[in-house]
Design an enzyme around this catalytic site. Structure first.
Site, PDB file in Angstrom:
ATOM      1  N   ARG A  48     -38.578 -29.652  43.100  1.00 12.48           N
ATOM      2  CA  ARG A  48     -39.883 -30.257  42.878  1.00 12.48           C
ATOM      3  C   ARG A  48     -39.700 -31.743  42.536  1.00 12.48           C
ATOM      4  NH1 ARG A  48     -38.971 -31.558  38.393  1.00 12.48           N
ATOM      5  NH2 ARG A  48     -40.938 -32.691  38.285  1.00 12.48           N
ATOM      6  N   ARG A  86     -46.477 -28.105  50.328  1.00 14.64           N
ATOM      7  CA  ARG A  86     -47.123 -28.823  49.222  1.00 14.64           C
ATOM      8  C   ARG A  86     -47.749 -30.098  49.800  1.00 14.64           C
ATOM      9  NH1 ARG A  86     -44.278 -29.305  43.588  1.00 14.64           N
ATOM     10  NH2 ARG A  86     -46.466 -29.160  42.980  1.00 14.64           N
ATOM     11  N   GLN A 191     -43.317 -28.452  32.978  1.00 16.62           N
ATOM     12  CA  GLN A 191     -42.213 -29.328  33.408  1.00 16.62           C
ATOM     13  C   GLN A 191     -41.749 -30.244  32.269  1.00 16.62           C
ATOM     14  OE1 GLN A 191     -44.968 -28.663  35.170  1.00 16.62           O
ATOM     15  NE2 GLN A 191     -44.645 -28.845  37.365  1.00 16.62           N
ATOM     16  N   ASP A 232     -47.037 -38.999  42.817  1.00 12.72           N
ATOM     17  CA  ASP A 232     -46.772 -38.204  44.021  1.00 12.72           C
ATOM     18  C   ASP A 232     -47.283 -38.877  45.284  1.00 12.72           C
ATOM     19  OD1 ASP A 232     -46.575 -36.169  41.758  1.00 12.72           O
ATOM     20  OD2 ASP A 232     -45.737 -35.159  43.506  1.00 12.72           O
ATOM     21  N   LYS A 243     -49.104 -35.618  38.366  1.00 10.03           N
ATOM     22  CA  LYS A 243     -49.348 -34.325  37.712  1.00 10.03           C
ATOM     23  C   LYS A 243     -50.675 -34.315  36.972  1.00 10.03           C
ATOM     24  CE  LYS A 243     -47.418 -31.383  37.942  1.00 10.03           C
ATOM     25  NZ  LYS A 243     -47.761 -30.373  38.976  1.00 10.03           N
TER      26      LYS A 243
END
Ligand code: MRU
Length: 340
Positions: A48, A86, A191, A232, A243
């Site tokens: 990830r 994703r 995370q 991201d 996130k």
């Protein structure tokens, strides 16, 4: 790196990935030799973090070449399967496209297979160089003094190199500028609690874990001098997806005059997406909310709202650190120049 790597490339064979769902309790590497196994590892967040997803996507294409042959149709099919895992991190699709281009430039079947492995290894090496440059640029950021707050996980586990935001924090720590890193838990998949606290420990940086819900009052209390996270996908106007929960941190930081920064390599910038509204947001399943793993603490069946990411508007971002330097608002012209 601090003695661990999230990915090992075994040319002509496959890859080994550190199963991040098992951290911090167990450090187990999984060997992946099929496109389906790579797709499962990405979907389940065994691998990830946007930059590492890009590297893994490139590796997935090399694995496809071995498993299914490196003809255009087989590669296009593998690319579609990997890309669908994703949607938010632009690095994944971008590296798959670059891998396809690398294969396209090679001659016969064997040469295309070799070119895909060479590209995968280059993608990982390039990421390591980008992380190092980004961290150097970021360490002098104004406000990176005393204690900083970060969200999710942006260390070596998320890139294969030093990391993005966490690499900046590590450089500032080594330079004696910061003394502590506050890490949000990062519900629902933790995370921050599982991975960032583990990486801070490996780096020797004092870390303080907090529930996501405590971040606003921590910022309001004046105990953090800056907030820095990864991204991201950064749109052409500087809006940044990261996130879920990042937007709230940026909004509260602005309310209290605390600088909020994004740290991301240029591979995370998407000049083709004009603004945050156009960034595809991944929504994840019910099983991740109301419990963790097999442990359930909420009655099932009530429905969940589980976006994996949110978008922070550019106006809340004090600076974006990348391997070329620190971008300041207005971001549009700088992003256009760097991604041209
Ligand atoms: O769902 P994840 O764990 O892949 O989300 C990761 C993040 O949001 C990171 O902040 C982002 O990918 C940047 S990683 C250097």
């Amino acid at each position: 790196m601090s003695g661990y790597t999230p990915i090992r490339i075994l040319p002509s064979e496959g890859i080994e990935v550190l199963d991040q769902t098992l951290l911090p309790h167990e450090e187990r590497y999984l060997r992946l030799e099929t496109v389906a196994a790579v797709a499962e590892a990405i979907r389940s967040l065994r691998v990830r973090g946007a930059p590492l997803l890009g590297v893994t996507g490139a590796c997935g294409m090399a694995i496809a070449g071995e498993e299914r042959g490196a003809g255009p149709e087989a590669l296009a099919q593998a690319a579609a399967e990997l890309r669908a895992t994703r949607p938010t991190a632009v690095d994944l699709g971008a590296m798959i496209d670059e891998a396809l281009a690398a294969a396209g430039e090679a001659g016969g079947e064997g040469e295309r297979q070799a070119a895909l492995w060479v590209f995968a290894e280059r993608a990982l090496a390039r990421q390591r160089e980008r992380d190092a440059a980004l961290a150097r640029h970021g360490r002098e950021l104004p406000g990176l003094e005393g204690a900083v707050l970060t969200h999710c996980n942006t260390g070596g586990l998320a890139t294969g190199g030093e990391g993005t935001a966490l690499a900046v924090i590590a450089e500032a720590w080594r330079a004696g500028r910061i003394e502590r890193c506050y890490a949000t838990e990062t519900r629902p998949l933790l995370q921050g609690a599982r991975l960032t606290m583990w990486e801070l420990g490996a780096l020797g940086i004092p870390g303080t874990l907090l529930p996501d819900t405590a971040a606003a009052s921590l910022i309001a209390s004046g105990q953090v001098s800056a907030v820095i996270t990864g991204a991201d996908r950064i749109a052409a106007n500087g809006d940044g997806a990261n996130k879920v929960g990042t937007y709230g941190l940026a909004a509260v930081a602005a309310r209290h005059g605390v600088p909020f920064y994004l740290a991301a390599p240029l591979s995370t910038f998407d000049a083709n997406t004009p603004s945050g509204e156009a960034i595809p947001i991944e929504f994840r399943g019910e099983d991740e909310v109301g419990g963790f793993g097999d442990d359930r603490w909420s009655p099932d069946g009530g429905g969940v709202y589980n976006p994996a990411f949110d978008v922070t508007p550019a106006e809340l971002i004090a600076g974006i650190v990348c391997e070329s330097g620190v971008l300041r608002p207005p971001y549009g012209p700088a992003i256009a120049a760097l991604t041209r």
